[in-house]
Design an enzyme around this catalytic site. Sequence first.
Site, mmCIF file in Angstrom:
data_model
loop_
_atom_site.group_PDB
_atom_site.id
_atom_site.type_symbol
_atom_site.label_atom_id
_atom_site.label_comp_id
_atom_site.label_asym_id
_atom_site.label_seq_id
_atom_site.Cartn_x
_atom_site.Cartn_y
_atom_site.Cartn_z
ATOM 1 N N ASN A 101 0.796 -1.226 0.000
ATOM 2 C CA ASN A 101 0.000 0.000 0.000
ATOM 3 C C ASN A 101 0.834 1.285 0.000
ATOM 4 O OD1 ASN A 101 -2.294 1.909 0.972
ATOM 5 N ND2 ASN A 101 -0.820 1.936 2.665
ATOM 6 N N SER A 152 -3.954 3.514 -8.512
ATOM 7 C CA SER A 152 -4.606 4.823 -8.356
ATOM 8 C C SER A 152 -5.450 5.120 -9.588
ATOM 9 C CB SER A 152 -3.554 5.924 -8.210
ATOM 10 O OG SER A 152 -4.173 7.200 -8.312
ATOM 11 N N TYR A 166 3.873 10.115 -10.918
ATOM 12 C CA TYR A 166 2.975 9.276 -10.101
ATOM 13 C C TYR A 166 2.108 8.383 -11.003
ATOM 14 C CZ TYR A 166 -0.750 8.198 -6.720
ATOM 15 O OH TYR A 166 -1.666 7.561 -5.907
ATOM 16 N N SER A 169 4.138 5.551 -12.198
ATOM 17 C CA SER A 169 4.440 4.544 -11.171
ATOM 18 C C SER A 169 3.220 3.662 -10.909
ATOM 19 C CB SER A 169 4.916 5.205 -9.878
ATOM 20 O OG SER A 169 3.872 5.923 -9.241
ATOM 21 N N LYS A 170 2.038 4.256 -10.916
ATOM 22 C CA LYS A 170 0.837 3.478 -10.600
ATOM 23 C C LYS A 170 0.381 2.635 -11.802
ATOM 24 C CE LYS A 170 0.248 4.499 -6.292
ATOM 25 N NZ LYS A 170 0.321 3.469 -5.252
ATOM 26 N N ILE A 199 -9.553 9.692 -1.650
ATOM 27 C CA ILE A 199 -9.710 9.214 -0.277
ATOM 28 C C ILE A 199 -9.069 10.216 0.691
ATOM 29 C CG2 ILE A 199 -9.352 7.276 1.312
ATOM 30 C CD1 ILE A 199 -11.006 6.543 -1.236
HETATM 31 P P1 NAI Z 1 -0.640 8.451 3.374
HETATM 32 O O1 NAI Z 1 0.409 9.466 3.043
HETATM 33 O O2 NAI Z 1 -1.715 8.847 4.317
HETATM 34 O O3 NAI Z 1 0.080 7.126 3.883
HETATM 35 C C1 NAI Z 1 1.179 6.580 3.190
HETATM 36 C C2 NAI Z 1 2.082 5.845 4.170
HETATM 37 O O4 NAI Z 1 3.221 5.365 3.426
HETATM 38 C C3 NAI Z 1 2.639 6.764 5.281
HETATM 39 O O5 NAI Z 1 2.470 6.167 6.547
HETATM 40 C C4 NAI Z 1 4.111 6.914 4.912
HETATM 41 O O6 NAI Z 1 4.960 7.095 6.054
HETATM 42 C C5 NAI Z 1 4.389 5.590 4.196
HETATM 43 N N1 NAI Z 1 5.584 5.712 3.361
HETATM 44 C C6 NAI Z 1 5.886 6.718 2.497
HETATM 45 N N2 NAI Z 1 7.098 6.534 1.972
HETATM 46 C C7 NAI Z 1 7.587 5.377 2.503
HETATM 47 C C8 NAI Z 1 8.806 4.670 2.360
HETATM 48 N N3 NAI Z 1 9.816 5.119 1.577
HETATM 49 N N4 NAI Z 1 8.975 3.532 3.057
HETATM 50 C C9 NAI Z 1 7.994 3.078 3.881
HETATM 51 N N5 NAI Z 1 6.831 3.714 4.072
HETATM 52 C C10 NAI Z 1 6.628 4.858 3.387
HETATM 53 O O7 NAI Z 1 -1.226 7.995 1.955
HETATM 54 P P2 NAI Z 1 -2.616 7.317 1.521
HETATM 55 O O8 NAI Z 1 -3.436 8.385 0.907
HETATM 56 O O9 NAI Z 1 -3.164 6.466 2.590
HETATM 57 O O10 NAI Z 1 -2.101 6.405 0.312
HETATM 58 C C11 NAI Z 1 -1.925 5.006 0.423
HETATM 59 C C12 NAI Z 1 -1.792 4.434 -0.980
HETATM 60 O O11 NAI Z 1 -2.984 4.690 -1.703
HETATM 61 C C13 NAI Z 1 -0.658 5.048 -1.785
HETATM 62 O O12 NAI Z 1 -0.032 4.055 -2.564
HETATM 63 C C14 NAI Z 1 -1.375 6.053 -2.678
HETATM 64 O O13 NAI Z 1 -0.667 6.318 -3.852
HETATM 65 C C15 NAI Z 1 -2.671 5.304 -2.927
HETATM 66 N N6 NAI Z 1 -3.763 6.163 -3.352
HETATM 67 C C16 NAI Z 1 -4.323 7.067 -2.490
HETATM 68 C C17 NAI Z 1 -5.381 7.854 -2.913
HETATM 69 C C18 NAI Z 1 -6.042 8.845 -2.025
HETATM 70 O O14 NAI Z 1 -6.975 9.494 -2.490
HETATM 71 N N7 NAI Z 1 -5.648 8.995 -0.760
HETATM 72 C C19 NAI Z 1 -5.887 7.770 -4.292
HETATM 73 C C20 NAI Z 1 -5.214 6.794 -5.104
HETATM 74 C C21 NAI Z 1 -4.198 6.026 -4.640
#
Ligand code: NAI
Length: 269
Positions: A101, A152, A166, A169-170, A199
């Site tokens: 994730n 995504s 981005y 990557s996705k 989200i």
């Molecule tokens: P978020 O930023 O709230 O959480 C992401 C987590 O990944 C954080 O805890 C962060 O510390 C961790 N992280 C970042 N870089 C890291 C690294 N190098 N090593 C280990 N951990 C790392 O993000 P969110 O929104 O929960 O996103 C989760 C996934 O969902 C991501 O892959 C994002 O691209 C995808 N996504 C999110 C959307 C949204 O609307 N929030 C929409 C589409 C995809």
Amino acid sequence: MVLDLKGSKILDMLNFKGKRALITGAASGIGRATSLRFAELNADLQLVDINLEGLKELKSEIESKYGVNAEIFRVDLSKKAEIDGLWEKLRGREPDILVNNAGIYPFRDFLKIDEKFLRFVMDVNWTSVFWMSQHMIRSRINKGGVIINVGSVEAFLPFEEDLSHYTLSKAAVIAFTRNLAKKYGKKGFRINVIVPGGIMTKGFKDVAKNILKLDLSLVKSGIEFKWRLPLGRFGDPDEVARMIVVLASDLASYVHGAIIVVDGGFLSA
Ligand code: NAI
């Protein structure tokens, strides 16, 4: 591998007792919500993130609320050596379920992207998924397992102008998921990709804050994004987490190589 589930009760299929789930990016947003749902459904957890404080906080919440075992691992997923080190620690107790994730979505104008930046985004968002999946499949080649990757909506409908890196990557995560599914289904793996959109997570809110500070023109695209949503609202991380646990469970025993969209209808409109 055929599972005979005809006599099984639906709720029993959602019980992960005796199973281990590894979730990356567990300290925040979708990963955090997913970890809490797996814990509620009795899975033991292996929680991975770069943010150790966030992991510690989540571990104590999970253990006090649900009494399952939650191990935490501070790993920078952009570094292959750290991923290899993680799987070394997990030897003999590899997860049954892997949720790739973790991801980042820093905005940057295409013309201002340099090699270091592009490599970093690709390493976190996509190369890590490659290595984590390779470890998972190698370590369970005779047992099978479940892999859920997180894509995504941007891979299907590039909406934000400054996310070319981005989007790439996705798109890679989605194509890769389907490639693995083709090869490893017969070996007992179920491999799917969840595609969230809009989200309200910490990451999403941080982007919104930066947009307000840096570039008012992007406010327009934020408003347009919301207008486009047929459900008329942004999503909650738990709404993605609930789909992830269903997909990880035997309820989804015939769902494989699928792209499961959780976006309030964004891509349909
Ligand atoms: P978020 O930023 O709230 O959480 C992401 C987590 O990944 C954080 O805890 C962060 O510390 C961790 N992280 C970042 N870089 C890291 C690294 N190098 N090593 C280990 N951990 C790392 O993000 P969110 O929104 O929960 O996103 C989760 C996934 O969902 C991501 O892959 C994002 O691209 C995808 N996504 C999110 C959307 C949204 O609307 N929030 C929409 C589409 C995809």
